[in-house]
Scaffold this motif. Structure first.
Motif, PDB file in Angstrom:
ATOM      1  N   HIS A 196      32.457  48.200  48.185  1.00 44.66           N
ATOM      2  CA  HIS A 196      31.868  46.955  48.693  1.00 44.66           C
ATOM      3  C   HIS A 196      30.374  47.182  48.896  1.00 44.66           C
ATOM      4  CE1 HIS A 196      35.737  44.875  50.047  1.00 44.66           C
ATOM      5  NE2 HIS A 196      36.114  45.998  49.461  1.00 44.66           N
ATOM      6  N   VAL A 211      33.859  38.804  50.234  1.00 46.14           N
ATOM      7  CA  VAL A 211      35.236  38.821  50.725  1.00 46.14           C
ATOM      8  C   VAL A 211      36.113  37.899  49.873  1.00 46.14           C
ATOM      9  CG1 VAL A 211      36.742  38.200  52.654  1.00 46.14           C
ATOM     10  CG2 VAL A 211      34.613  39.440  53.076  1.00 46.14           C
ATOM     11  N   ARG A 212      35.614  36.706  49.570  1.00 45.14           N
ATOM     12  CA  ARG A 212      36.412  35.783  48.762  1.00 45.14           C
ATOM     13  C   ARG A 212      36.613  36.324  47.347  1.00 45.14           C
ATOM     14  NH1 ARG A 212      33.125  32.403  51.619  1.00 45.14           N
ATOM     15  NH2 ARG A 212      31.723  31.973  49.869  1.00 45.14           N
ATOM     16  N   ARG A 214      36.691  39.464  46.494  1.00 46.60           N
ATOM     17  CA  ARG A 214      37.628  40.585  46.575  1.00 46.60           C
ATOM     18  C   ARG A 214      39.056  40.098  46.776  1.00 46.60           C
ATOM     19  NH1 ARG A 214      35.142  45.577  45.294  1.00 46.60           N
ATOM     20  NH2 ARG A 214      32.949  45.313  45.764  1.00 46.60           N
ATOM     21  N   THR A 215      39.244  39.039  47.527  1.00 45.16           N
ATOM     22  CA  THR A 215      40.583  38.493  47.727  1.00 45.16           C
ATOM     23  C   THR A 215      41.181  38.043  46.402  1.00 45.16           C
ATOM     24  OG1 THR A 215      40.060  37.795  49.982  1.00 45.16           O
ATOM     25  CG2 THR A 215      41.923  36.710  48.907  1.00 45.16           C
ATOM     26  N   ALA A 216      40.369  37.393  45.596  1.00 43.76           N
ATOM     27  CA  ALA A 216      40.834  36.975  44.271  1.00 43.76           C
ATOM     28  C   ALA A 216      41.138  38.187  43.394  1.00 43.76           C
ATOM     29  CB  ALA A 216      39.790  36.083  43.608  1.00 43.76           C
ATOM     30  N   ASP A 218      42.048  41.162  44.461  1.00 47.21           N
ATOM     31  CA  ASP A 218      43.272  41.792  44.965  1.00 47.21           C
ATOM     32  C   ASP A 218      44.508  41.093  44.408  1.00 47.21           C
ATOM     33  OD1 ASP A 218      41.800  43.598  46.417  1.00 47.21           O
ATOM     34  OD2 ASP A 218      42.013  42.543  48.332  1.00 47.21           O
ATOM     35  N   ALA A 219      44.462  39.764  44.327  1.00 42.79           N
ATOM     36  CA  ALA A 219      45.595  39.025  43.771  1.00 42.79           C
ATOM     37  C   ALA A 219      45.814  39.390  42.305  1.00 42.79           C
ATOM     38  CB  ALA A 219      45.362  37.524  43.923  1.00 42.79           C
TER      39      ALA A 219
END
Length: 323
Positions: A196, A211-212, A214-216, A218-219
């Motif tokens: 990061h 953060v957003r 990375r969330t995508a 991770d999915a």
């Protein structure tokens, strides 16, 4: 364990051997996968550019920035391995960060550098020759999850940011176990994803941008790299290894950075960017593009970056009294 930076994962025929990703190479050190979030697809390259060039550069920069971490890991590993280490395997060798660290730490050893990319192995071979270590390095192009042909009685197998790419970890670990001598060590190093970099308000009108993204990511990883983040203690024990050490380290680098830290951030974020079309708000993509466009806000010119990476290692032994 040299971890190549993990890299953004995009659809790619992983098979059972780490491919050229670099999450990371994370990531990272010495992996052509990595490097994790993975995949050499999905990110943008200048017209006519070889994507392996950018990946190799990213892995080498990861190794440079986290050199102290790698030195500490190999020192601990040498303590566990003891004297007499002569045969070492670097599984998913990438550009050779792990290979050369192991050669330095174990001066009597020869290293078999394993990767499924002939391009990476050619780079590694050229680097070994340039360092005067060509006679101590053997390269093996293979899909490691299906076996390590010709490798027997290894004292140490080093798997940095590579095992999570295996389609069938149980089969891969069985093959690694067969390549080790009784009492030999397996060192597994993994990352939690790509490092990061961005402060919360890097784009004031889009707080939480990274953060957003990375969330995508991770999915996407959950779909394509289900073993990223696995509990390797459980898998190693099930494969007949005895886990002797486990470490989790959160690494954080702040300014003043080495000169190439911004370039490293650019390479990693550019890989992420190529996987996010259709997965995040287009406004976020535009904001991310502004950090990669060469303008005054480009990550290569910023002094407010923080490089954060979580790295986990497991060291396990093949029991001396069982085949």
């Amino acid at each position: 364990m040299a971890h190549p930076a993990p890299q953004p994962h995009t659809p790619e025929p992983h098979g059972t051997q780490p491919h050229h990703h670099g999450h990371e190479h994370e990531h990272g050190h010495g992996q052509s996968h990595a490097n994790d979030s993975h995949g050499s697809h999905g990110h943008r390259h200048p017209e006519g550019a070889d994507p392996q060039d950018g990946l190799a550069e990213m892995l080498d920069l990861d190794a440079e920035l986290f050199a102290a971490h790698l030195a500490n890991l190999t020192e601990r590993l040498a303590h566990l391995a003891g004297d007499g280490v002569t045969q070492v395997v670097d599984l998913g060798a990438g550009t050779g960060t792990g290979t050369f660290a192991l050669l330095e730490r174990f001066p009597a050893a020869r290293v078999t550098a394993v990767d499924n990319s002939p391009v990476m192995l050619a780079r590694l071979r050229a680097s070994a020759d340039a360092r005067g270590a060509g006679d101590r390095v053997h390269t093996l192009e293979t899909d490691a999850g299906t076996g390590l042909p010709g490798v027997t009685d290894a004292d140490l197998v080093w798997a940095s940011a590579s095992l999570h790419h295996m389609d069938d970890p149980a089969t891969a670990l069985a093959e690694i176990r067969a390549a080790l001598r009784p009492g030999g060590l397996l060192a597994v190093a993994e990352l939690d994803g790509l490092p990061h970099f961005l402060p919360e308000d890097v784009v004031p009108e889009r707080p939480g941008l990274e953060v957003r993204c990375r969330t995508a990511l991770d999915a996407l990883h959950a779909e394509q790299v289900p073993h990223l983040g696995a509990d390797w203690r459980v898998l190693l024990t099930a494969a007949g290894f005895t886990v002797e050490e486990e470490h989790t380290e959160v690494l954080e680098l702040r300014a003043p950075f080495p000169a190439d830290a911004g370039r490293y951030a650019y390479l990693v974020l550019n890989r992420i960017r190529g996987t996010l079309d259709g997965r995040v708000d287009p406004v976020d993509l535009t904001a991310l593009d502004a950090l990669l466009d060469g303008g005054p806000g480009d990550v290569r010119h910023r002094d407010d970056l923080v490089v954060r990476s979580t790295r986990r290692t497991w060291t396990a032994r093949r029991p001396a009294d069982r085949p």
